[in-house]
Design a protein around this motif. Sequence first.
Motif, PDB file in Angstrom:
ATOM      1  N   GLU A 131       0.904  -1.359  -0.093  1.00  0.00           N
ATOM      2  CA  GLU A 131       0.115   0.089   0.085  1.00  0.00           C
ATOM      3  C   GLU A 131       1.004   1.262   0.068  1.00  0.00           C
ATOM      4  O   GLU A 131       0.355   2.183  -0.556  1.00  0.00           O
ATOM      5  N   PHE A 132       2.096   1.177   0.541  1.00  0.00           N
ATOM      6  CA  PHE A 132       2.815   2.233   0.582  1.00  0.00           C
ATOM      7  C   PHE A 132       3.696   3.061  -0.567  1.00  0.00           C
ATOM      8  O   PHE A 132       4.105   4.009  -0.693  1.00  0.00           O
ATOM      9  N   ASP A 133       3.425   2.081  -1.760  1.00  0.00           N
ATOM     10  CA  ASP A 133       3.915   2.477  -2.882  1.00  0.00           C
ATOM     11  C   ASP A 133       3.215   3.560  -3.479  1.00  0.00           C
ATOM     12  O   ASP A 133       3.812   4.524  -4.203  1.00  0.00           O
ATOM     13  N   LYS A 134       2.185   4.051  -3.159  1.00  0.00           N
ATOM     14  CA  LYS A 134       1.379   5.190  -3.444  1.00  0.00           C
ATOM     15  C   LYS A 134       0.894   6.143  -2.515  1.00  0.00           C
ATOM     16  O   LYS A 134       1.081   7.549  -2.614  1.00  0.00           O
ATOM     17  N   SER A 135       1.105   5.753  -1.163  1.00  0.00           N
ATOM     18  CA  SER A 135       0.826   6.646  -0.058  1.00  0.00           C
ATOM     19  C   SER A 135       1.953   7.346   0.523  1.00  0.00           C
ATOM     20  O   SER A 135       1.791   8.333   1.189  1.00  0.00           O
ATOM     21  N   LEU A 136       3.121   6.659   0.290  1.00  0.00           N
ATOM     22  CA  LEU A 136       4.323   7.466   1.170  1.00  0.00           C
ATOM     23  C   LEU A 136       4.935   8.354   0.401  1.00  0.00           C
ATOM     24  O   LEU A 136       5.807   8.631  -0.694  1.00  0.00           O
ATOM     25  N   SER A 137       4.298   9.676   0.450  1.00  0.00           N
ATOM     26  CA  SER A 137       4.670  11.032  -0.125  1.00  0.00           C
ATOM     27  C   SER A 137       4.527  12.023   0.794  1.00  0.00           C
ATOM     28  O   SER A 137       3.949  11.942   1.857  1.00  0.00           O
ATOM     29  N   PHE A 138       4.665  13.315   0.553  1.00  0.00           N
ATOM     30  CA  PHE A 138       4.427  14.544   1.384  1.00  0.00           C
ATOM     31  C   PHE A 138       3.015  14.778   1.496  1.00  0.00           C
ATOM     32  O   PHE A 138       2.743  15.608   2.494  1.00  0.00           O
ATOM     33  N   LYS A 139       2.178  14.355   0.672  1.00  0.00           N
ATOM     34  CA  LYS A 139       0.769  14.328   0.858  1.00  0.00           C
ATOM     35  C   LYS A 139       0.212  13.738   2.187  1.00  0.00           C
ATOM     36  O   LYS A 139      -0.650  14.064   2.899  1.00  0.00           O
ATOM     37  N   ASN A 140       0.948  12.537   2.661  1.00  0.00           N
ATOM     38  CA  ASN A 140       0.552  12.042   3.743  1.00  0.00           C
ATOM     39  C   ASN A 140       1.259  11.944   4.933  1.00  0.00           C
ATOM     40  O   ASN A 140       1.040  11.578   6.106  1.00  0.00           O
TER      41      ASN A 140
END
Length: 262
Positions: A38-47
């Motif tokens: 799941e973190f492939d898409k969510s691990l960014s400055f947005k979250n």
Amino acid sequence: MRFITSYKNNLAVIFDSSVTFLNQKGSRVEKIEKIEGEFDKSLSFKNFVIVKNSSGENFYVRKDLGEVFNFKNNSFHRLDNSSHIKIAKGSFKIFHNGHLLNFFGRDQYHSSNFILDFNLNTREWNKIIPSDNSEIPPARENAFYKKIGDTIHYFGGTITQNTNKIPQHLNDYYIYSLTDKKHVKFGELSFENIRNSTNGKVIELDYYRSLFINQSHMILVNFKNLNFEIKSLNSILGLSPSETHSSNFLKFENKVYYLNNK
């Protein structure tokens, strides 16, 4: 793009599958390992927000709390045994003596006055119990804050009591002792036009001053003299709110860098 940060003697821009290192001599691009699940898409400055320790190491912490990562050898590594717990929207985070500390924030309905501690050894978040002689501060989110030595100075922000009420602005000023686990109310502030919220990036300029950047303004706060200066991003950088994001600012050595979305 996942993050803009500093790494050793370079600026670093981390993308989905690569990282670009920049310095005065030029740039280089290196591949990074794929993030599984799941973190492939969510691990960014947005979250996630970046919290640095005293030696400059980066920790990537879920904004509303839960997961913690670091980035070493061109790869993200999970450090926690927790989950996405969604209880700290609008919180602020600092690093102190080997611990990540999360101050305040809110869940879906209510603001809190909790301080939570992430211990890198136990890999879990735990609630800190204030000392018996501590004052109890009002719950809040998006407060202005500054770590000065072994104390945390914080003021303002908003309090949300339920989903049907508009958040109320706060104008109190507290000092929290990291060694004694004690809150002390310092006073009330009168500059109402910055009371409402930080809600953006915080850059520590020096021992007493921090720069708070939201989507449209920069607010320079001096915690020693308790004064401030506020200017629009457009007046300083010539950028509209749509042309940059508060997360895309960082201090590196003696300069503040930012990304123009164009």
